[in-house]
Motif scaffolding. Structure first.
Motif, PDB file in Angstrom:
ATOM      1  N   UNK A 274       0.834  -1.212   0.000  1.00 15.85           N
ATOM      2  CA  UNK A 274       0.000   0.000   0.000  1.00 15.85           C
ATOM      3  C   UNK A 274       0.860   1.250   0.000  1.00 15.85           C
ATOM      4  N   UNK A 275       1.976   1.221   0.729  1.00 13.88           N
ATOM      5  CA  UNK A 275       2.871   2.385   0.766  1.00 13.88           C
ATOM      6  C   UNK A 275       3.515   2.613  -0.598  1.00 13.88           C
ATOM      7  N   UNK A 276       3.934   1.547  -1.267  1.00 13.16           N
ATOM      8  CA  UNK A 276       4.510   1.700  -2.597  1.00 13.16           C
ATOM      9  C   UNK A 276       3.495   2.282  -3.572  1.00 13.16           C
ATOM     10  N   UNK A 277       2.244   1.815  -3.479  1.00 14.90           N
ATOM     11  CA  UNK A 277       1.203   2.322  -4.373  1.00 14.90           C
ATOM     12  C   UNK A 277       0.913   3.796  -4.104  1.00 14.90           C
ATOM     13  N   UNK A 278       0.804   4.168  -2.823  1.00 17.77           N
ATOM     14  CA  UNK A 278       0.522   5.559  -2.468  1.00 17.77           C
ATOM     15  C   UNK A 278       1.673   6.469  -2.886  1.00 17.77           C
ATOM     16  N   UNK A 279       2.901   6.031  -2.627  1.00 15.64           N
ATOM     17  CA  UNK A 279       4.064   6.833  -3.014  1.00 15.64           C
ATOM     18  C   UNK A 279       4.120   7.021  -4.521  1.00 15.64           C
ATOM     19  N   UNK A 280       3.794   5.962  -5.267  1.00 13.28           N
ATOM     20  CA  UNK A 280       3.775   6.063  -6.719  1.00 13.28           C
ATOM     21  C   UNK A 280       2.706   7.011  -7.212  1.00 13.28           C
ATOM     22  N   UNK A 281       1.546   6.992  -6.559  1.00 20.48           N
ATOM     23  CA  UNK A 281       0.447   7.894  -6.939  1.00 20.48           C
ATOM     24  C   UNK A 281       0.869   9.350  -6.747  1.00 20.48           C
ATOM     25  N   UNK A 282       1.433   9.654  -5.581  1.00 22.18           N
ATOM     26  CA  UNK A 282       1.845  11.034  -5.286  1.00 22.18           C
ATOM     27  C   UNK A 282       2.920  11.499  -6.261  1.00 22.18           C
ATOM     28  N   UNK A 283       3.886  10.625  -6.517  1.00 20.77           N
ATOM     29  CA  UNK A 283       4.970  10.958  -7.432  1.00 20.77           C
ATOM     30  C   UNK A 283       4.436  11.231  -8.845  1.00 20.77           C
ATOM     31  N   UNK A 284       3.594  10.324  -9.344  1.00 24.08           N
ATOM     32  CA  UNK A 284       3.096  10.460 -10.717  1.00 24.08           C
ATOM     33  C   UNK A 284       2.157  11.651 -10.866  1.00 24.08           C
TER      34      UNK A 284
ATOM     35  N   UNK B  22      -4.100  11.165 -14.775  1.00 28.74           N
ATOM     36  CA  UNK B  22      -5.320  11.871 -15.154  1.00 28.74           C
ATOM     37  C   UNK B  22      -5.485  13.146 -14.340  1.00 28.74           C
ATOM     38  N   UNK B  23      -5.317  13.034 -13.026  1.00 29.34           N
ATOM     39  CA  UNK B  23      -5.442  14.218 -12.163  1.00 29.34           C
ATOM     40  C   UNK B  23      -4.324  15.218 -12.451  1.00 29.34           C
TER      41      UNK B  23
ATOM     42  N   UNK C  77       2.497  14.671  -9.622  1.00 26.12           N
ATOM     43  CA  UNK C  77       3.288  15.841  -9.973  1.00 26.12           C
ATOM     44  C   UNK C  77       4.034  15.675 -11.285  1.00 26.12           C
ATOM     45  N   UNK C  78       4.538  14.463 -11.540  1.00 31.74           N
ATOM     46  CA  UNK C  78       5.301  14.226 -12.760  1.00 31.74           C
ATOM     47  C   UNK C  78       4.452  14.430 -14.004  1.00 31.74           C
ATOM     48  N   UNK C  79       3.217  13.927 -13.976  1.00 29.64           N
ATOM     49  CA  UNK C  79       2.336  14.069 -15.138  1.00 29.64           C
ATOM     50  C   UNK C  79       2.044  15.538 -15.419  1.00 29.64           C
TER      51      UNK C  79
ATOM     52  N   UNK D  42       2.417  28.499 -13.944  1.00 29.82           N
ATOM     53  CA  UNK D  42       3.428  27.510 -14.323  1.00 29.82           C
ATOM     54  C   UNK D  42       4.413  27.259 -13.184  1.00 29.82           C
ATOM     55  N   UNK D  43       4.781  28.321 -12.478  1.00 32.61           N
ATOM     56  CA  UNK D  43       5.691  28.142 -11.342  1.00 32.61           C
ATOM     57  C   UNK D  43       5.041  27.331 -10.225  1.00 32.61           C
ATOM     58  N   UNK D  44       3.738  27.510 -10.055  1.00 31.28           N
ATOM     59  CA  UNK D  44       3.026  26.743  -9.026  1.00 31.28           C
ATOM     60  C   UNK D  44       3.080  25.246  -9.331  1.00 31.28           C
ATOM     61  N   UNK D  45       2.980  24.882 -10.614  1.00 32.98           N
ATOM     62  CA  UNK D  45       3.078  23.470 -10.985  1.00 32.98           C
ATOM     63  C   UNK D  45       4.479  22.927 -10.729  1.00 32.98           C
TER      64      UNK D  45
END
Length: 428
Positions: A37-47, A172-173, A49-51, A190-193
């Protein structure tokens, strides 16, 4: 591996609560493991911002830093190419040390490099910031491989499919946030992103720091730093699989240009196509991955994917000769078929990525796998632009044929890999 305690709000927290939780786990709605669950949550948060960052970084460079289009392309290309070199050595380091700590270091590095982008006012500071970000990102992907394999237990492909679904949902988000920034179209937006992306790296690290440490697995004496590169069957798998992963750029790169330049379909169809693709992956990837266990199943799954890509791309190609609404209907069908192919391919690819790699060198092999995918993303824009956009309908068919050929070759490469490993085992 310890299991997370079962909780239930039911009046009888015994068998009824366990039954509900077991059903949810089987359906892929959650995982009966705290580390997973931690790996999934960390991946969600990371992706998340990356997206948002990947969608807007060209505009940030153009509007805020005031670079030219050529300079933006040069900077992103340098970052992409340099980012390929870090995966294998860092993956080897993660195998021999502690992959969680290596991953945490890469996330902190990405947060710092992303923050530095706020202070870039010319080409080379921009290039340095995005290059360090890509280097740390590819390193983090290699370090994440051993964590996924060892915390995934006996269900690594299914768990990896779940992580892909989570990442697609986060994308998506992130894309929605990027769309809002583009609509506002100010330096502040843009700076906020950019700042938001830097914070997501810290957020991901805050989740992962609670993972238990993993001791390195013992490795054979003859295993070296370049073991994965000497594994010819695995390298050939990575080459073919990298070609197959170009399919992900078909909908995000070739299709928007095709819609705008070669069809009478309304431009909003591009957003609809991406939404259909994303939702199909989110809801169907885990289901598609069920039963994809072992090379004898994964190989045919990738072969079917190649055929699906050819069919889907052939359908999309016919939309240039029909009126707007007919083009929308035709391309929507093509997108759906193409996405089915992507589900089959991802299920087989994620199984083989871990199945063909020895557990003691998963980080190193993940680095080689990441290099294949990275090369795919470097080559894809030029290749798809030439075939699908410039050449037109015949080019879509040629690209579909390339997918078919790669898919047909994959089972033979898997058979070769199996024979090479049997030979190595018998020699021990």
């Amino acid at each position: 591996m310890s299991q997370a305690p079962t909780t239930s709000t039911d009046s009888n927290p015994g068998k009824m609560g366990d039954a509900k939780r077991s059903w949810a786990v089987r359906r892929g709605l959650l995982w009966d493991s705290g580390p997973q669950r931690k790996l999934a949550l960390a991946g969600f948060v990371n992706q998340l911002g990356t997206a948002a960052f990947l969608t807007t970084v060209p505009l940030y460079a153009l509007r805020v830093i005031h670079l030219s289009i050529g300079q933006v392309g040069l900077g992103l290309s340098i970052a992409a190419v340099v980012g390929l070199i870090a995966g294998i050595p860092v993956g080897h380091l993660a195998d021999r040390r502690w992959p969680r700590d290596i991953l945490l270091i890469t996330l902190l590095t990405q947060s710092l490099s992303m923050t530095s982008l706020l202070f870039a006012h010319s080409l080379w500071p921009f290039v340095l910031a995005v290059t360090v970000t890509d280097l740390a990102g590819s390193s983090g992907g290699a370090a994440r491989g051993p964590l996924i394999r060892r915390f995934g237990g006996d269900e690594v492909p299914k768990f990896r499919s779940y992580l892909r679904s989570v990442a697609m949902l986060a994308s998506t988000f992130g894309a929605l946030a990027a769309g809002a920034a583009v609509q506002i179209d100010t330096d502040t937006a843009y700076r906020a992103l950019i700042l938001g992306n830097a914070l997501t790296f810290l957020g991901s690290a805050a989740v992962l720091v609670r993972l238990p440490k993993l001791e390195p697995l013992p490795s054979p004496h003859e295993a070296g730093r370049w073991l994965a590169l000497r594994d010819k069957p695995y390298v050939m798998f990575v080459v073919l699989d990298g070609i197959m992963w170009i399919h992900s750029e078909v909908l995000s790169y070739a299709l928007p240009l095709w819609v705008v330049l070669r069809t009478e379909a309304p431009r909003w169809f591009v957003g609809l196509a991406i939404a259909v693709n994303t939702m199909m992956v989110v809801f169907l990837q885990i289901r598609t991955s069920r039963g994809i266990k072992g090379g004898t199943v994964a190989g045919p799954s990738i072969r079917r994917a190649g055929l699906a890509f050819l069919v889907g791309m052939s359908v999309i190609a016919t939309a240039s000769a029909v009126p707007g609404w007919a083009a929308v209907t035709i391309m929507l069908a093509g997108v759906a078929v193409h996405t089915v192919g992507s589900l089959w391919h991802a299920a087989g690819s994620l199984e083989l990525r871990f199945r063909l790699a020895p557990a003691h060198a998963q980080g190193q092999y993940s680095g080689v796998f990441g290099m294949g995918m990275g090369l795919c993303y470097v080559v894809a824009p030029s290749l798809l632009g030439l075939l699908c956009v410039t050449w037109g309908t015949p080019g879509w068919l040629v690209m579909g044929g390339i997918f078919v050929a790669s898919g047909i070759a994959m089972p033979y490469v898997i058979q070769w890999a199996g024979h090479s490993r049997e030979t190595a085992d018998s020699a021990d």
